[in-house]
Design a protein around this motif. Structure first.
Motif, PDB file in Angstrom:
ATOM      1  N   ARG B 301      36.965  36.395  45.029  1.00 29.02           N
ATOM      2  CA  ARG B 301      37.670  35.318  44.326  1.00 29.02           C
ATOM      3  C   ARG B 301      38.840  35.934  43.579  1.00 29.02           C
ATOM      4  O   ARG B 301      38.685  36.894  42.842  1.00 29.02           O
ATOM      5  CB  ARG B 301      36.717  34.624  43.374  1.00 29.02           C
ATOM      6  N   MET B 303      41.625  36.895  41.126  1.00 26.43           N
ATOM      7  CA  MET B 303      41.557  37.022  39.671  1.00 26.43           C
ATOM      8  C   MET B 303      42.595  36.185  38.968  1.00 26.43           C
ATOM      9  O   MET B 303      43.725  36.081  39.398  1.00 26.43           O
ATOM     10  CB  MET B 303      41.767  38.484  39.307  1.00 26.43           C
ATOM     11  N   TYR B 307      39.553  39.295  31.860  1.00 26.75           N
ATOM     12  CA  TYR B 307      38.363  39.730  32.572  1.00 26.75           C
ATOM     13  C   TYR B 307      37.205  38.796  32.268  1.00 26.75           C
ATOM     14  O   TYR B 307      36.426  38.434  33.154  1.00 26.75           O
ATOM     15  CB  TYR B 307      38.023  41.166  32.183  1.00 26.75           C
ATOM     16  N   TYR B 310      37.562  35.868  34.253  1.00 28.04           N
ATOM     17  CA  TYR B 310      37.265  36.191  35.650  1.00 28.04           C
ATOM     18  C   TYR B 310      35.771  36.119  35.907  1.00 28.04           C
ATOM     19  O   TYR B 310      35.312  35.563  36.901  1.00 28.04           O
ATOM     20  CB  TYR B 310      37.821  37.582  35.966  1.00 28.04           C
ATOM     21  N   ARG B 314      33.611  33.593  38.375  1.00 26.48           N
ATOM     22  CA  ARG B 314      32.684  34.014  39.423  1.00 26.48           C
ATOM     23  C   ARG B 314      31.256  33.561  39.170  1.00 26.48           C
ATOM     24  O   ARG B 314      30.534  33.212  40.087  1.00 26.48           O
ATOM     25  CB  ARG B 314      32.696  35.544  39.543  1.00 26.48           C
ATOM     26  N   GLN B 347      27.447  43.318  37.041  1.00 23.93           N
ATOM     27  CA  GLN B 347      28.277  42.282  36.418  1.00 23.93           C
ATOM     28  C   GLN B 347      27.532  40.977  36.218  1.00 23.93           C
ATOM     29  O   GLN B 347      27.609  40.372  35.151  1.00 23.93           O
ATOM     30  CB  GLN B 347      29.545  42.046  37.260  1.00 23.93           C
TER      31      GLN B 347
END
Lengths: 449, 386, 280
Positions: B301, B303, B307, B310, B314, B347
């Motif tokens: 995906r 960006m 962050y 982001y 996701r 993540q």
């Protein structure tokens, strides 16, 4: 030749060519160059082997950092374990690409310590300016690794370039879809240039790019011609050396240094052929390394093969070029550099398709093996299954089966280990398998196969 | 109308699940052609519009892999290996063709092995790009057009836009029905167990979309009429992973004292959450849904923003599900040798934990022999949540 | 009126029972065989005899360990993760991280305010467990209870590169044939297992104090090797094999106390010890 286990006492591996022996210092210099560039504040782009866009990076004066190469070095120096463990401690599965685990583990450690880990192999891996991946057929880590790296370096931007190519299919021919693939590549490469201009502050020099594209074409052709000299009996160079000479091919493409290197290699091999100088004086078995990345910590196994009279005149691994003048199109007519790169890329990956169509049951990878077996007068085939790399290792069993089915029953050996993770390697077992294979080759030879 | 459906929703689902392929075999007997496919990224709309029967190939955790190894390496995703093993054993010998999307290395790198080993009359690989930016979407549309043309050729008739539009409508309705079914999981305790959901959705992927619609409708009616909730634990768990097409694991979690109330799985939340936008040229809407709206680790995906934004982009859908379904904990159930999901673990785990929800990360091998080993971990996790 | 609580820990190698009131009243440690049900009855019977109690006098029984589902007279089954945590919480309250090295698995447990907040297990692979040491000890011809002590007598550090138990066995045997002293090899092996265990526990973000429990804690060589990896000293309970059983008993007490306080009724096992057949 017994291989010592203690790192300090390991003997240096013999190479057959001068050229190959020059490579280790070249790699060291290359890595040193990245470290220096970091210190000087030059933009650094982490990227992958055979990324397609080497020339773009060089034309913009950006310094590439080749993450797989660095992981390979850690593996070869037998100092990858601590990085693999660090990655695993962060909940990355050991079943993932061990290059990625090594690289990610290193990044994790470096960011945590706030400095390079103690005694990093050859100076270490720097934090880059940008990370460049791709989405293609080759490998998932190319579009997952850097995304995962952002967990440790959230401020480093990533660009994933779409570079996928059509597969070999029965319900249509790839020529029918070339058009929209090339269009896609060109748009994606343009997007890459925009990304790089944005995040590095460097502007693309389009004239320079055109020059480097031309240099790359000529280098590809030169590599091909040099490697074709290995068809001679005895062969002047083996896969062991090719695992060194691949360095300028894949990590320095688009540079004069690479071109000069292969010019020297070509001259050296030409001389050896003229002098009938082979890798070993008494060549008994000619083998093809038919697939799989080597175990970087066990390249000495090639010398072991040599000691049994076996040589490897040809391999598919890291032979990542074709002579562009052998393409079914005149690449020189494509003057736009991005289009030129796009066509060169597409035609490389589909190179064996048309040939495969001519043989029932064939398929490009198998067709390539057949071509090499015939051209290089091959007696047997060796495959290496590395447990953490699906890219280069899934399909090897099938290719061997198919090869034997549609071509001929050729003696084969499958070795098992990993590219970087030494704990998977058992030297005694590997050598036993090699010995057994030599027996098979000998028996086949006697039968006059 | 199939005779099986007169059994009633849950019973029919159980039958289709137990005898996976039952309906496809029946339809084959009636002269229909069956297209086997792997992965929820295969655009079932196109197969349906061609008048062919789409059939999702699944594995079997109870069947040891004994034949696949002669052709396929063991470092391949265990689910894919199991699917291949069953295919070699003739479990899917009713297939007329094979379609696979570019889901992941385990799938694309084994395509040739599938093709040449099964020797089916039709094979097609849909080269779905990895990124979801505009030029990638355009490329994907062109790829789908290639597939449409090819499949039409196999079916003996061009696939018209009208047929596609009808199939889109049908599939959207089907997915809406699944979302309706999921609403019944929100209560405490949920009216339908996680294991039952897996059974129903898995059964649904083996039958034509119209029949799946009927099946789901009858299941919803039945479940709504339930007087008591199925026995399950008080702790509410969400399972996140790739394809879970077998009840065994979900059942293990529930038997350990939990209720699986939500998921980001295929078949499951990931597969059924978003619809195809109805567009004048249906292929465009289809391309958009599969590339951009399905939230799967294999798609990179693009960006945007910070962050943190982001990560939200996701994984935000997991956070929303945790809230909507009131999950007490999340189990990340990832197969060994899985790149798209394996790389994301740090993540996604970090993201979920940042929401204050505990996470158990399990790596498994798609086999009853290893599922049992999960028992202690799951129980300890439930004890930890308390 | 004293309340007695029992914890039964059926591990893959050893079975342990602890009967407690305020402290330990009696405990039994014995080898686990294949027949867990019979064993549980037998060992419980022994412990009761030692304590001078009848089964009826036990208020609550908690079973844990690999074989916990085969304890018919248990009121509840709780994982060894929670039990070890509870046990260490009582025996070594300063511990924030627990490392349990058992016969066939090893675990890392993270504690906060006495509760488990995270854990990690290795039960897939012999390397990192007692089994690894058993195999190597046999290959080297050294008694299992001697290997730790002798490993400390090593003069040189020998690196064992194989993490796989089978490969490691091959490796030490061939190095022994080369003339490497047994002590040096044992040191290398202990280092290898410590590295493996450390790697696993490192997923938890290790916090001091660190306690080692399980059979592995009785191996001085392993404890030292772990301390070398950690860079600091660790705590070891007086009888490491009993931690799980003690924790189980204490959790039983916690459950009863909570029930009493909240006024809820308590579910007890319907099976009584005497109904289960002794020595059958």
């Amino acid at each position: 030749m017994a291989e010592e286990k203690k790192p300090e006492q390991r003997k240096k591996r013999r190479t057959a060519t001068e050229a190959a022996s020059k490579v280790a210092p070249m790699v060291k210099a290359m890595i040193g160059n990245v470290l220096q560039a970091k210190e000087e504040g030059k933009p650094i782009a982490s990227t992958f082997i055979c990324c397609c866009y080497d020339e773009i990076i060089h034309a913009m004066d950006i310094v590439p950092h080749w993450v797989e190469n660095y992981a390979g070095i850690c593996g070869a120096k037998r100092d990858a374990q601590r990085f693999l463990e660090k990655a695993e401690a962060g909940n990355l599965s050991r079943s993932l690409c061990t290059y990625a685990l090594c690289g990610l583990g290193f990044d994790a450690l470096r960011e945590e310590l706030g400095e390079m880990p103690p005694e990093p192999p050859w100076g270490g891996q720097v934090k880059p300016t940008v990370m460049l991946g791709s989405g293609q057929i080759l490998c998932d880590p190319r579009n997952k690794w850097f995304q995962a790296a952002q967990h440790y370096m959230p401020d480093v931007p990533v660009c994933n370039v779409g570079l996928t190519w059509p597969l070999y299919e029965d319900d249509y021919d790839y020529h029918e879809v070339e058009g929209y693939y090339i269009k896609y590549f060109v748009e994606q490469l343009r997007g890459l240039v925009e990304f790089l201009e944005k995040y590095t502050g460097h502007k693309m020099d389009w004239d320079r790019l055109s020059e480097l594209v031309d240099l790359t074409d000529r280098t590809w052709n030169l590599v091909w011609e040099a490697y074709e000299l290995r068809r001679a009996v005895p062969t002047p160079m083996g896969t062991g050396d090719a695992m060194n000479t691949m360095v300028p091919m894949v990590f320095m493409m688009g540079t004069q240094e690479a071109y000069d290197f292969f010019k020297d290699l070509y001259d050296e091999l030409k001389q050896k052929v003229a002098d009938k100088e082979g890798v070993i004086p008494d060549e008994k078995y000619r083998l093809i390394w038919g697939g799989g990345l080597p175990s970087w910590f066990a390249l000495g196994d090639f010398n072991y093969f040599n000691s049994k009279g076996a040589v490897f005149p040809v391999e598919t691994t890291y032979r990542m070029i074709e002579a562009t003048y052998n393409y079914d199109m005149d690449l020189s007519k494509i003057s736009d550099p991005l289009e030129h790169i796009a066509w060169r890329w597409l035609k490389y990956w589909t190179y064996w398709y048309d040939k495969a169509r001519k043989r029932p049951g064939s398929q490009p990878e198998v067709e390539r093996l057949i071509q090499y077996i015939e051209d290089y007068k091959i007696d047997g085939i060796v495959m290496h299954e590395a447990f953490s790399c699906r890219t280069w290792h899934v399909g090897l069993i099938w290719q061997l089966n198919q090869l034997k089915k549609i071509y001929k029953d050729i003696p084969s050996l499958i070795l098992e280990s990993d590219i970087v993770d030494i704990s998977s390697y058992n030297e005694a077992d590997t050598r036993a398998r090699i010995d057994a294979f030599i027996d098979v080759l000998e028996a086949a030879k006697r039968k006059g196969k | 109308m199939s005779t099986e459906s007169s059994l009633g929703g849950l019973a029919a689902a159980a039958r289709y699940y137990q005898d996976y392929g039952l309906r496809a075999r029946g339809l084959k007997g009636q002269g229909k052609k069956v297209i086997g496919y792997l992965c929820a990224l295969t655009p079932v709309e196109i197969i349906t519009a061609a008048g062919l029967v789409p059939f999702r190939i699944k594995g079997d955790v109870n069947e040891p892999i004994t034949r696949a190894d002669t052709q396929m390496e063991t470092i391949v995703c265990p689910l894919v290996r199991s699917c291949f093993d069953l295919s070699l054993k003739g479990k899917y010998e009713f297939l007329d063709g094979l379609v696979i999307p570019h889901a992941c290395d385990s799938i694309v790198r084994t395509y040739d092995v599938w093709k040449y080993s099964l020797g089916l009359g039709y094979n097609h690989f849909i080269n779905m790009p990895h990124s979801d930016d505009d030029s990638s979407l355009e490329f994907f549309e062109a790829e789908l057009a290639t597939f449409r043309k090819s499949l039409g050729g196999f079916a003996g008739k061009e696939i018209s836009d009208e047929a596609l539009a009808r199939a889109v409508e049908l599939c959207n309705q089907n997915r809406a029905r699944v979302r309706e079914l999921y609403e019944l999981r929100k209560s405490a305790p949920p009216l339908i167990s996680g294991a039952e959901i897996t059974r129903v959705l898995t059964a649904a992927m083996s039958i034509p979309v119209e029949e799946s619609l009927e099946l789901l409708s009858s299941v919803i009616e039945e479940v709504k009429k339930r007087e008591g909730a199925p026995a399950g634990g008080v702790t509410r768990i969400m399972v996140v992973g790739a394809q879970v097409d077998d009840m065994a694991f979900i059942k293990l979690v529930e038997d350990s004292g939990a209720s699986v109330v939500a998921d980001d799985l295929c078949p499951g939340g990931r597969e059924h959450w978003s619809d195809v936008d109805v567009t004048s040229a249906p292929l465009g809407g289809i391309a958009e849904r599969y590339l951009r709206k399905i939230n799967c680790g294999r798609t990179y995906r693009e960006m945007g923003g910070t962050y943190a934004e982001y990560l939200e982009h996701r994984f935000g859908h997991i956070g929303r599900a945790i809230k909507d379904f009131k999950a007490d904990g999340v189990i990340l159930y990832i197969y060994k040798y899985c790149d798209p999901f394996g790389f994301e673990v740090p993540q996604v785990k970090g993201y979920i934990e940042s929401l204050g929800t505990p996470v158990l990360y399990l790596e498994d091998e798609y086999s009853m022999s290893t599922i049992g080993r999960m028992r202690t971990r799951i129980q300890a996790f439930l004890e930890l949540i308390g | 009126m004293a309340d007695f609580f029992a914890g039964v820990d059926i591990g893959s190698t050893m079975t342990k029972v602890a009967i407690m009131d305020g402290g330990i009243v009696a405990s039994v440690i014995g080898p686990t065989g294949p027949e867990h049900r019979k064993l549980a009855n037998k060992v419980m019977g022994e412990a009761l005899a030692k304590a001078g109690l009848s089964f009826d006098e036990i208020t609550y029984v908690v079973a844990t360990g690999y074989g916990r589902i085969n304890v018919p007279f248990a009121d509840k089954q709780i994982t060894e993760i929670s039990c070890h945590a509870r046990g260490i919480g009582s025996l070594l309250p300063a511990a924030r991280t627990v490392i349990d090295i058992g016969g066939q698995d090893s675990k890392g447990i993270k504690l906060k305010d006495g509760r488990v907040v995270d854990f990690v297990m290795n039960d897939k692979c012999a390397a990192g467990t007692g089994r690894y040491l058993e195999v190597i000890a046999e290959a080297l011809g050294v008694a299992l209870d001697e290997i730790g002590r002798r490993s400390l007598e090593a003069e040189r550090e020998v690196a064992i590169s194989s993490t796989c138990t089978v490969f490691a066995e091959q490796e030490v045997v061939s190095r022994l044939a080369e003339g490497i002293p047994v002590e040096d090899l044992l040191a290398g092996i202990h280092k290898a297992i410590a590295t493996r265990v450390y790697g696993m526990v490192n997923r938890l973000k290790i916090e001091r104090e660190v306690a080692i429990t399980g059979g592995g804690a009785k191996n001085i060589g392993l404890v030292k090797a772990l301390e070398a990896k950690l860079g600091f000293q660790v705590l070891v309970p007086p009888e490491p094999l009993l931690t799980g059983a003690i924790g189980a008993a204490l959790l039983g007490r916690d459950i009863v106390e909570e029930a009493v306080q909240s006024g809820l009724s308590l579910t007890r096992s319907e099976r009584r010890l005497r109904e289960a057949t002794f020595f059958s």
